[in-house]
Write a protein that holds these residues in place. Structure first.
Motif, mmCIF file in Angstrom:
data_model
loop_
_atom_site.group_PDB
_atom_site.id
_atom_site.type_symbol
_atom_site.label_atom_id
_atom_site.label_comp_id
_atom_site.label_asym_id
_atom_site.label_seq_id
_atom_site.Cartn_x
_atom_site.Cartn_y
_atom_site.Cartn_z
ATOM 1 N N ALA A 56 0.858 -1.259 -0.106
ATOM 2 C CA ALA A 56 0.007 -0.129 -0.219
ATOM 3 C C ALA A 56 0.995 1.237 0.072
ATOM 4 N N MET A 57 1.987 1.230 0.864
ATOM 5 C CA MET A 57 2.843 2.290 0.855
ATOM 6 C C MET A 57 3.413 2.539 -0.773
ATOM 7 N N SER A 58 3.911 1.523 -1.152
ATOM 8 C CA SER A 58 4.570 1.688 -2.431
ATOM 9 C C SER A 58 3.552 2.369 -3.481
ATOM 10 N N LEU A 59 2.224 1.816 -3.399
ATOM 11 C CA LEU A 59 1.225 2.355 -4.181
ATOM 12 C C LEU A 59 1.049 3.774 -4.011
ATOM 13 N N ILE A 60 0.980 4.285 -2.792
ATOM 14 C CA ILE A 60 0.814 5.669 -2.424
ATOM 15 C C ILE A 60 1.902 6.511 -3.045
ATOM 16 N N PHE A 61 3.354 6.045 -2.736
ATOM 17 C CA PHE A 61 4.561 6.855 -3.157
ATOM 18 C C PHE A 61 4.354 7.234 -4.823
ATOM 19 N N LYS A 74 10.911 5.335 14.899
ATOM 20 C CA LYS A 74 10.350 4.716 16.146
ATOM 21 C C LYS A 74 9.842 3.013 16.149
ATOM 22 N N TYR A 75 9.008 2.980 14.912
ATOM 23 C CA TYR A 75 8.178 1.870 14.734
ATOM 24 C C TYR A 75 9.021 0.849 13.688
ATOM 25 N N ASP A 76 9.353 1.430 12.536
ATOM 26 C CA ASP A 76 9.730 0.349 11.659
ATOM 27 C C ASP A 76 10.415 1.181 10.376
ATOM 28 N N PRO A 77 11.720 1.354 10.430
ATOM 29 C CA PRO A 77 12.336 2.199 9.344
ATOM 30 C C PRO A 77 12.493 1.507 8.101
ATOM 31 N N THR A 78 12.019 -0.059 8.368
ATOM 32 C CA THR A 78 12.415 -0.744 7.106
ATOM 33 C C THR A 78 11.306 -0.741 6.149
ATOM 34 N N VAL A 79 10.369 0.204 6.293
ATOM 35 C CA VAL A 79 9.171 0.399 5.302
ATOM 36 C C VAL A 79 9.849 1.212 4.054
ATOM 37 N N ILE A 80 11.168 1.871 4.342
ATOM 38 C CA ILE A 80 11.723 2.296 2.916
ATOM 39 C C ILE A 80 11.829 1.405 1.903
ATOM 40 N N LYS A 81 11.727 0.116 2.234
ATOM 41 C CA LYS A 81 11.754 -0.900 1.283
ATOM 42 C C LYS A 81 10.589 -0.720 0.102
ATOM 43 N N ALA A 82 9.619 0.210 0.619
ATOM 44 C CA ALA A 82 8.520 0.381 -0.210
ATOM 45 C C ALA A 82 8.787 1.011 -1.456
ATOM 46 N N LEU A 83 9.954 1.582 -1.504
ATOM 47 C CA LEU A 83 10.462 2.326 -2.767
ATOM 48 C C LEU A 83 10.430 1.280 -3.840
ATOM 49 N N ASN A 84 10.680 0.046 -3.594
ATOM 50 C CA ASN A 84 10.677 -1.109 -4.538
ATOM 51 C C ASN A 84 9.349 -1.198 -4.996
ATOM 52 N N PRO A 85 9.234 -0.898 -6.437
ATOM 53 C CA PRO A 85 7.735 -1.288 -6.771
ATOM 54 C C PRO A 85 7.484 -2.809 -7.047
ATOM 55 N N ALA A 89 4.495 11.630 6.031
ATOM 56 C CA ALA A 89 3.270 11.603 6.791
ATOM 57 C C ALA A 89 2.945 9.973 6.496
ATOM 58 N N TYR A 90 2.963 9.559 5.331
ATOM 59 C CA TYR A 90 2.288 8.215 4.835
ATOM 60 C C TYR A 90 3.424 7.166 5.147
ATOM 61 N N ALA A 91 4.615 7.637 5.044
ATOM 62 C CA ALA A 91 5.880 6.424 5.726
ATOM 63 C C ALA A 91 5.733 6.285 7.135
ATOM 64 N N GLY A 92 5.427 7.387 8.222
ATOM 65 C CA GLY A 92 5.287 7.407 9.274
ATOM 66 C C GLY A 92 3.960 6.691 9.749
ATOM 67 N N GLN A 93 2.956 6.625 9.080
ATOM 68 C CA GLN A 93 1.656 5.839 9.127
ATOM 69 C C GLN A 93 2.015 4.392 8.910
ATOM 70 N N SER A 94 2.816 4.051 7.968
ATOM 71 C CA SER A 94 3.174 2.794 7.194
ATOM 72 C C SER A 94 4.028 2.127 8.613
ATOM 73 N N SER A 95 5.021 2.607 8.791
ATOM 74 C CA SER A 95 5.855 2.198 9.990
ATOM 75 C C SER A 95 4.861 1.820 11.339
ATOM 76 N N PHE A 96 3.933 2.915 11.706
ATOM 77 C CA PHE A 96 3.058 2.536 12.648
ATOM 78 C C PHE A 96 2.188 1.096 12.443
ATOM 79 N N LEU A 97 1.570 0.940 11.186
ATOM 80 C CA LEU A 97 0.726 0.036 11.077
ATOM 81 C C LEU A 97 1.755 -1.310 10.916
ATOM 82 N N ARG A 98 2.761 -1.401 10.511
ATOM 83 C CA ARG A 98 3.701 -2.585 10.453
ATOM 84 C C ARG A 98 3.594 -3.250 12.059
ATOM 85 N N LYS A 99 3.543 -2.378 13.203
ATOM 86 C CA LYS A 99 3.407 -2.660 14.589
ATOM 87 C C LYS A 99 2.119 -2.870 15.065
#
Length: 759
Positions: free
Chosen positions: A112-117, A290-301, A359-369
């Protein structure tokens, strides 16, 4: 009270054939003074404004394109408060829209984060900021701006009211590449030779306009409900009913302040939205680490592919929620006339886009947990100490969120009104500093009523979100369709680049469109029903408007016939000057014959005035007036065409009248000098009228004739035409502003002349 003379339909014995359109192509040669003299005798045999027209060169507008950086930054700051409220508040409800039934797999958040980005990057930034904004019409945007560019390049207008002089207006010129490709010429010819293509273009323009207005209705509802609903996180005392009524109060307040104008509203709201962006960006960065910096992987389509592989049809359906992250994107283009292209590009690239990604990256990190909290992601991911400040700012930002589409609605209503596609309403120019900032009182109150009704009926954001997605994607798809035509015909873009645009952006928009249409029965029908009502109104008004124009064109009066009318022994010549307002740009309207037959008297100077809109956003003031002298024996008769751009608001009446009379005197003076240089005595001067009649008549007083034509379906007309003309159009005409109210003509100097046309 204004006087009124009524009468039945007039059948003129000599029907004048419709003259062929004469439009000067861009870059055509302008006649020299010597050529004007040589063509004088030929000119007098034709009812044309060409050659004899009073042509005044406009000022150099290059300064407008070189705004100082201080002004650009000032406009960029204002635009934050006006343009981005809608797209800026989308983090309130996007993830809830994507996962209405909860998150099934932890990596679905990455998909979802990748789609948003990539959606945010591809559509608002690449498409609108760097491509669509280039298709502005002398600084103005929106669906009508695209339509006007096409109309200026190809003869696709449905009303034959163009003159060769229109192509000489400085803003009318298109900066075309020197190399003209055969592909563009073929498409241009196809459009010009196909009535179906012309009607389809106008239909698509009306549909886009209706959908943008639909955005202006839905934006306040979903934004305010989403923000106010956050109070349930702090107290359970706020029931759904109380949230709805609180939202209604806020909506009423929002529409009541619209009369202050975009300039004041922009300065008031910009700091609030700027604080909002600072808050969501800061909290987003905080949650990211704070929650999950690995959501940066969403840059990969590739995570988009995995998401669809896992969820299949549900992933496709969820695109209706993803599209909510770009709500209000059309405001980037629709509101560009309120600011400037450079200011919109700066504010979007440097403030809005980075803040939303954070904002969306932060929400994605929060939702991972905390995947179980997806229905209330925004407020649940806000740190407890910042809840109340965030709630207050969110409510304020949601109030402002609708401002973008409301401002855009006012702009496109003005544009459609100018092109004869909307019933008469009052347009108020609200800023002396910036052009294009307008307020339409009637539309403002109708939008307020619609918003209140939708909020009270739907009560929550789920179904409103489904409706919202359809309106957003429909407008985007129509914009792309117009843009492709402009790229091919006007910009002469390389065919590979055009294909790339269609394959990438066009296909993405079509996929989103298919997804939002899936929820048609879950609220998605709302914008389509709203658009159907608006388009019916626009179609009825435009169709009858064109029928009236063709009726007058087919029954116009020749100068010879006019001379016969005023040569009777019963005709009287009155002191003073008369302005007779008409839609025709050539010939004398049939209503004048009706008037003279009932009241055989006219002022010594008669000026037929046509207020005409060109397919261009603005007409330089020095190029606004065109004049021609009509040969008449008993009185001095002039033809005047006053040209406005579709985004311009007429000056107040007294100023307009003064400028028109000054230009008329200049025209007479130049005409006299031209006759003297040519060594001829003007025939009118021999008759005793002379050149001093204008100034003298002006001092003796001015009266304004308003043709108030009633329309009825002619005998034998079809059932549809009878319903449209006798009932629908008549209802609209009688319940909206009269012509004199739109023109702001004083009643003490006005005379209404009534006549019935059988269409």
């Amino acid at each position: 009270m204004a006087d009124r003379i009524s009468g039945g339909a007039e059948e003129v014995s000599a029907v004048v054939p419709i003259e062929e359109e004469q439009v000067a192509p861009s870059g055509s040669d302008v006649p020299t003074p010597q050529e004007r003299k040589m063509s004088w005798q030929n000119l007098r045999r034709h009812d044309s404004l060409y050659l004899e027209s009073r042509k005044l060169h406009g000022r150099d507008h290059s300064e407008d394109d070189k705004k100082k950086w201080s002004v650009i930054l000032q406009l960029a700051f204002q635009s934050i408060g006006v343009v981005y409220g809608d797209i800026g508040t989308s983090p309130l409800y996007v993830y809830a829209g994507i996962f209405p039934e909860g998150i099934k797999h932890e990596d679905d958040v990455l998909g979802a984060m990748s789609l948003i980005f990539y959606t945010l990057t591809l559509l608002p930034v690449i498409k609108y900021v760097f491509i669509v904004l280039r298709a502005n019409d002398n600084g103005d945007g929106g669906t009508f701006a695209l339509y006007s560019l096409i109309c200026r390049y190809a003869k696709v207008g449905l009303i034959p009211n163009a003159e060769m002089e229109d192509g000489e207006v400085s803003n009318y010129q298109l900066n075309l590449p020197n190399r003209r490709q055969k592909r563009a010429s073929r498409i241009q010819s196809a459009l010009e030779n196909s009535h179906f293509a012309k009607v389809s273009l106008l239909f698509a323009t009306m549909l886009g306009t209706a959908m943008v207005i639909g955005d202006g209705v839905l934006t306040p509802c979903i934004s305010v409900l989403s923000a106010v609903g956050g109070i349930t996180e702090a107290t359970s005392a706020m029931t759904e009913g109380r949230i709805v009524w609180a939202s209604v109060v806020i909506l009423v307040f929002l529409f009541m302040v619209q009369r202050l104008g975009t300039d004041k509203v922009g300065y008031t709201f910009a700091p609030i939205i700027f604080i909002w962006f600072a808050f969501i960006a800061t909290i987003g960065v905080y949650n990211f680490f704070k929650y999950d910096p690995t959501v940066i992987k969403a840059l990969n389509p590739a995570y988009i592919i995995y998401y669809f592989q896992r969820n299949k049809k549900n992933a496709w359906i969820s695109l209706g929620g993803v599209v909510l992250c770009i709500t209000g994107t059309e405001a980037l283009f629709a509101d560009v006339g309120h600011f400037s292209v450079r200011s919109i590009q700066l504010s979007m690239s440097l403030v809005t886009y980075p803040a939303l990604i954070c904002a969306y990256a932060g929400q994605s990190s929060f939702l991972r947990k905390h995947s179980d909290l997806v229905s209330h992601t925004f407020y649940k991911s806000t740190p407890g100490s910042l809840y109340w400040p965030m709630f207050v700012v969110a409510v304020l930002a949601s109030i402002i969120a609708s401002q973008a589409m409301i401002s855009g609605t006012f702009s496109i209503i003005q544009q459609s009104l100018s092109l004869g596609c909307f019933p008469r309403v009052k347009v108020v120019h609200t800023s002396a500093k910036h052009e294009g900032q307008v307020y339409v009182p009637e539309i403002n109150y109708l939008l307020m009523l619609a918003c209140v009704c939708i909020t009270l009926v739907f009560k929550n954001t789920t179904n409103i979100g489904n409706a919202y997605g359809i309106a957003v994607v429909f407008v985007m798809t129509l914009t792309s369709s117009f843009l492709v035509l402009i790229m091919v015909m006007i910009w002469k873009t390389h065919i590979l680049l055009v294909i790339t645009y269609v394959v990438i952006i066009g296909s993405v928009e079509l996929v989103y469109l298919s997804s939002v249409l899936y929820k048609f029965d879950q609220g998605g029908y709302l914008p389509l029903a709203f658009a159907a009502v608006l388009m019916t109104i626009m179609y009825v008004w435009n169709s009858v408007f064109r029928k009236k124009y063709f009726y007058e064109l087919n029954h116009k009066i020749s100068p010879e016939m006019f001379n016969e009318m005023v040569s009777t022994t019963s005709f009287r010549r009155l002191p003073g000057m008369a302005f007779f307002y008409t839609e025709l740009v050539q010939g004398i309207p049939p209503i004048i014959k009706h008037y003279v037959e009932h009241v055989p008297a006219l002022q010594s100077v008669l000026v037929f005035v046509t207020i005409k809109s060109l397919p261009v956003s603005k007409v330089p003031a020095d190029e606004r007036f065109l004049f021609r002298r009509v040969k008449a024996k008993e009185i001095d008769v002039f033809r005047c065409v006053v040209r406005y751009g579709y985004t311009e608001v007429r000056a107040e009446h007294e100023l307009f009248e003064k400028i028109l009379l000054e230009r008329l005197e200049e025209f007479e003076g130049d005409r006299r000098a031209l006759c003297n240089d040519d060594g001829r005595v003007e025939e009118d001067e021999e008759d005793g009228n002379g050149f001093g009649g204008v100034a003298k008549a002006w001092k003796q007083g001015v009266v304004h004739f308003i043709g108030e034509t009633e329309v009825v379906a002619k005998p034998g007309a079809g059932f549809g035409d009878r319903i449209m003309i006798n009932y629908a159009y008549t209802f609209l005409k009688r319940n909206l502003r009269e012509t004199d109210q739109v023109f702001e003509i004083p009643h003490k100097r006005m005379l209404k002349v009534g006549m019935t046309y059988e269409l």
